[in-house]
Write a protein that holds these residues in place. Structure first.
Motif, PDB file in Angstrom:
ATOM      1  N   UNK A   1       0.844  -1.186   0.000  1.00  0.00           N
ATOM      2  CA  UNK A   1       0.000   0.000   0.000  1.00  0.00           C
ATOM      3  C   UNK A   1       0.877   1.232   0.000  1.00  0.00           C
ATOM      4  N   UNK A   2       0.628   2.152  -0.917  1.00  0.00           N
ATOM      5  CA  UNK A   2       1.422   3.370  -1.003  1.00  0.00           C
ATOM      6  C   UNK A   2       0.996   4.356   0.077  1.00  0.00           C
ATOM      7  N   UNK A   3       1.853   5.316   0.352  1.00  0.00           N
ATOM      8  CA  UNK A   3       1.537   6.352   1.333  1.00  0.00           C
ATOM      9  C   UNK A   3       0.351   7.188   0.874  1.00  0.00           C
ATOM     10  N   UNK A   4       0.249   7.460  -0.417  1.00  0.00           N
ATOM     11  CA  UNK A   4      -0.848   8.286  -0.930  1.00  0.00           C
ATOM     12  C   UNK A   4      -2.201   7.607  -0.766  1.00  0.00           C
ATOM     13  N   UNK A   5      -2.213   6.280  -0.621  1.00  0.00           N
ATOM     14  CA  UNK A   5      -3.462   5.535  -0.442  1.00  0.00           C
ATOM     15  C   UNK A   5      -3.740   5.206   1.023  1.00  0.00           C
ATOM     16  N   UNK A   6      -2.925   5.747   1.926  1.00  0.00           N
ATOM     17  CA  UNK A   6      -3.111   5.512   3.357  1.00  0.00           C
ATOM     18  C   UNK A   6      -3.986   6.612   3.934  1.00  0.00           C
ATOM     19  N   UNK A   7      -4.992   6.234   4.719  1.00  0.00           N
ATOM     20  CA  UNK A   7      -5.945   7.187   5.268  1.00  0.00           C
ATOM     21  C   UNK A   7      -5.805   7.278   6.789  1.00  0.00           C
ATOM     22  N   UNK A   8      -6.097   8.423   7.369  1.00  0.00           N
ATOM     23  CA  UNK A   8      -6.233   8.509   8.817  1.00  0.00           C
ATOM     24  C   UNK A   8      -7.351   7.559   9.230  1.00  0.00           C
ATOM     25  N   UNK A   9      -7.107   6.777  10.275  1.00  0.00           N
ATOM     26  CA  UNK A   9      -8.095   5.799  10.702  1.00  0.00           C
ATOM     27  C   UNK A   9      -7.870   4.421  10.139  1.00  0.00           C
ATOM     28  N   UNK A  10      -6.985   4.267   9.153  1.00  0.00           N
ATOM     29  CA  UNK A  10      -6.642   2.920   8.687  1.00  0.00           C
ATOM     30  C   UNK A  10      -6.147   2.102   9.881  1.00  0.00           C
TER      31      UNK A  10
ATOM     32  N   UNK B   1       8.198   0.237   7.376  1.00  0.00           N
ATOM     33  CA  UNK B   1       9.060  -0.287   8.424  1.00  0.00           C
ATOM     34  C   UNK B   1       9.178   0.761   9.528  1.00  0.00           C
ATOM     35  N   UNK B   2       9.121   0.287  10.769  1.00  0.00           N
ATOM     36  CA  UNK B   2       9.113   1.168  11.929  1.00  0.00           C
ATOM     37  C   UNK B   2      10.430   1.934  12.037  1.00  0.00           C
ATOM     38  N   UNK B   3      10.318   3.244  12.284  1.00  0.00           N
ATOM     39  CA  UNK B   3      11.500   4.081  12.516  1.00  0.00           C
ATOM     40  C   UNK B   3      11.674   4.394  13.999  1.00  0.00           C
ATOM     41  N   UNK B   4      10.666   5.032  14.593  1.00  0.00           N
ATOM     42  CA  UNK B   4      10.817   5.497  15.957  1.00  0.00           C
ATOM     43  C   UNK B   4       9.474   5.714  16.612  1.00  0.00           C
ATOM     44  N   UNK B   5       9.502   6.405  17.772  1.00  0.00           N
ATOM     45  CA  UNK B   5       8.275   6.596  18.526  1.00  0.00           C
ATOM     46  C   UNK B   5       8.376   7.831  19.385  1.00  0.00           C
TER      47      UNK B   5
ATOM     48  N   UNK C   1       7.251   4.723   4.839  1.00  0.00           N
ATOM     49  CA  UNK C   1       6.509   4.026   3.797  1.00  0.00           C
ATOM     50  C   UNK C   1       7.470   3.271   2.884  1.00  0.00           C
ATOM     51  N   UNK C   2       7.040   2.123   2.402  1.00  0.00           N
ATOM     52  CA  UNK C   2       7.851   1.355   1.452  1.00  0.00           C
ATOM     53  C   UNK C   2       7.987   2.062   0.112  1.00  0.00           C
ATOM     54  N   UNK C   3       7.231   3.158  -0.085  1.00  0.00           N
ATOM     55  CA  UNK C   3       7.439   3.993  -1.277  1.00  0.00           C
ATOM     56  C   UNK C   3       8.883   4.470  -1.353  1.00  0.00           C
ATOM     57  N   UNK C   4       9.540   4.578  -0.201  1.00  0.00           N
ATOM     58  CA  UNK C   4      10.869   5.179  -0.143  1.00  0.00           C
ATOM     59  C   UNK C   4      11.995   4.152  -0.070  1.00  0.00           C
ATOM     60  N   UNK C   5      11.708   2.910  -0.459  1.00  0.00           N
ATOM     61  CA  UNK C   5      12.808   1.966  -0.614  1.00  0.00           C
ATOM     62  C   UNK C   5      13.789   2.513  -1.639  1.00  0.00           C
ATOM     63  N   UNK C   6      15.087   2.385  -1.401  1.00  0.00           N
ATOM     64  CA  UNK C   6      16.065   2.979  -2.326  1.00  0.00           C
ATOM     65  C   UNK C   6      16.110   2.229  -3.652  1.00  0.00           C
ATOM     66  N   UNK C   7      16.231   2.965  -4.730  1.00  0.00           N
ATOM     67  CA  UNK C   7      16.390   2.384  -6.058  1.00  0.00           C
ATOM     68  C   UNK C   7      17.721   1.617  -6.116  1.00  0.00           C
ATOM     69  N   UNK C   8      17.732   0.392  -6.671  1.00  0.00           N
ATOM     70  CA  UNK C   8      16.698  -0.306  -7.428  1.00  0.00           C
ATOM     71  C   UNK C   8      15.917  -1.336  -6.614  1.00  0.00           C
TER      72      UNK C   8
END
Length: 402
Positions: free
Chosen positions: A296-305, A367-371, A386-393
């Motif tokens: 799931x992309x960050x743009x498709x993530x909603x508050x309340x998910x 993946x969890x970063x912090x709190x 968000x996994x959108x930001x996995x480094x290329x490639x």
């Protein structure tokens, strides 16, 4: 244990140093049912209703994305309401009304309610947050965390109670920051400490800091591939030299590929042979392996998910997404962080959860970063990349259902 089997267990993530037990690979339905049990407990609804709602959450993404695109110029935020009933709420700028509609998803007919009157679009609020961070920190005279609340269409600034009081109180600071940024601002007073969740606290990826000689641990996340190699993710702020300890406490050094930990990244990759299937542990006892079947992309993530995470310190838990476009307080990203993170409600997060997977059913989110911790050490909320930001490639390795 043969070397191929050892690597398979390693790359499936979140492995244990306790005696080996039988492991079950979940079906998609079993994964949904496990998460639905948590949903039913938290919202006090029957399990069949919880299953329908989480199915609707997953299946509604294309339809809600289409609504977001249609009203992009007016869109202040989209959220999911869980009480007193289940529905989607779309918050728009302007006063032109939009009639309620319904989305068929997960075997449900879910209402989509449109609210109007927002003072700024989400794009404008994100722009203001991105470009006025330094000015906001100067006005608050501290390092607050910041994010966008899609429920209210506001730029949320979370600062310590002393800083808020010195600035004249939350209402006065709201007005001052609203004038400064040109968008609606809500100040929340919370005595907090924002930390990366590691490298310590009970993970099963272990390493020794060459500077201090101390042993630290983190949590591993999802399988990824660059087309030629298969790797496992964890957080970039974990140690570079890590080993996997099998149930018999035998150490297997990992092959470090690289780390990306600036601005909007907090990911590190270790390489290994390709496993049979991309799996991760999705229960506290580490007896249930869950396949990754989508992202799931960050743009498709909603508050309340309603999303879940698995950490070596806290095990398995689920909670609601609270803030999007979140920027943690402090210099946790090789400097101040960009507003690209996603915040999820506590109360379950501890040191050692860093790098762990965030997911919903068999869909991977991040993946969890912090709190953010309260003064008593309790978890206010955690935040993930968000996994959108996995480094290329590199990209997520996805299981193809048989």
């Amino acid at each position: 244990m043969g070397s191929n089997r050892l690597w398979l267990l390693l790359l499936c993530a979140l492995l244990t140093a306790t005696p080996a037990v039988a492991q079950t690979v979940q079906t998609r339905g079993a994964a949904l049912a496990q998460d639905a049990q948590e949903y039913a407990r938290i919202y006090s609804v029957p399990l069949p209703e919880a299953i329908r709602r989480l199915s609707a959450q997953h299946d509604s993404v294309p339809a809600i994305d289409a609504i977001a695109e249609r009203y992009r110029d007016r869109l202040a935020g989209i959220s999911i309401q869980h009480r007193p009933d289940y529905r989607f709420i779309v918050y728009l700028t302007g006063n032109a009304p939009v009639s309620q509609r319904w989305v068929e998803a997960g075997g449900m007919r879910v209402p989509v309610q449109f609210r109007t009157g927002a003072k700024a679009s989400r794009e404008r609020v994100v722009w203001a947050l991105t470009n006025h961070q330094a000015a906001i920190r100067a006005a608050v005279q501290s390092n607050p965390s910041m994010g966008v609340d899609p429920r209210t269409g506001e730029l949320v600034v979370i600062a310590g109670s002393t800083a808020v009081a010195k600035a004249g109180g939350a209402a006065a600071l709201d007005a001052r920051l609203t004038e400064l940024t040109g968008v609606p601002v809500q100040v929340r007073a919370l005595d907090q400490v924002d930390r990366n969740l590691g490298p310590q606290g009970g993970g099963r990826l272990d390493g020794t800091d060459p500077a201090s000689g101390k042993r630290y641990r983190c949590t591993s996340g999802f399988l990824v591939t660059d087309g030629a190699r298969t790797g496992i993710t964890t957080a970039a702020h974990c140690l570079d030299d890590l080993s996997y300890f099998d149930p018999q406490r035998r150490a297997t050094p990992l092959s470090f590929v690289g780390q990306w930990g600036w601005g909007y990244h907090d990911v590190q990759i270790h390489a290994g042979p390709a496993p049979a299937r991309p799996l991760f542990f999705a229960d506290t006892a580490r007896t249930i392996q869950r396949p990754v079947e989508g992202q799931r992309s960050k743009s498709s993530t909603r508050a309340g998910d309603f999303v879940c995470h698995r950490g070596e310190s806290t095990g398995y838990s689920c909670a609601e997404v609270t803030l999007l476009d979140f920027a943690p307080a402090g210099e946790l990203c090789g400097g101040f962080c960009l507003p690209t993170w996603v915040a999820v409600a506590g109360p379950t997060c501890k040191q050692g959860d860093s790098g762990g997977p965030v997911f919903s059913g068999t869909t991977a989110l991040g993946i969890v970063k912090g709190a953010t911790f309260r003064p008593d050490g309790s978890c206010a909320f955690y935040f993930y990349m968000s996994l959108d930001y996995l480094p290329t490639p590199w990209s997520l390795l996805v299981n193809i259902p048989r």
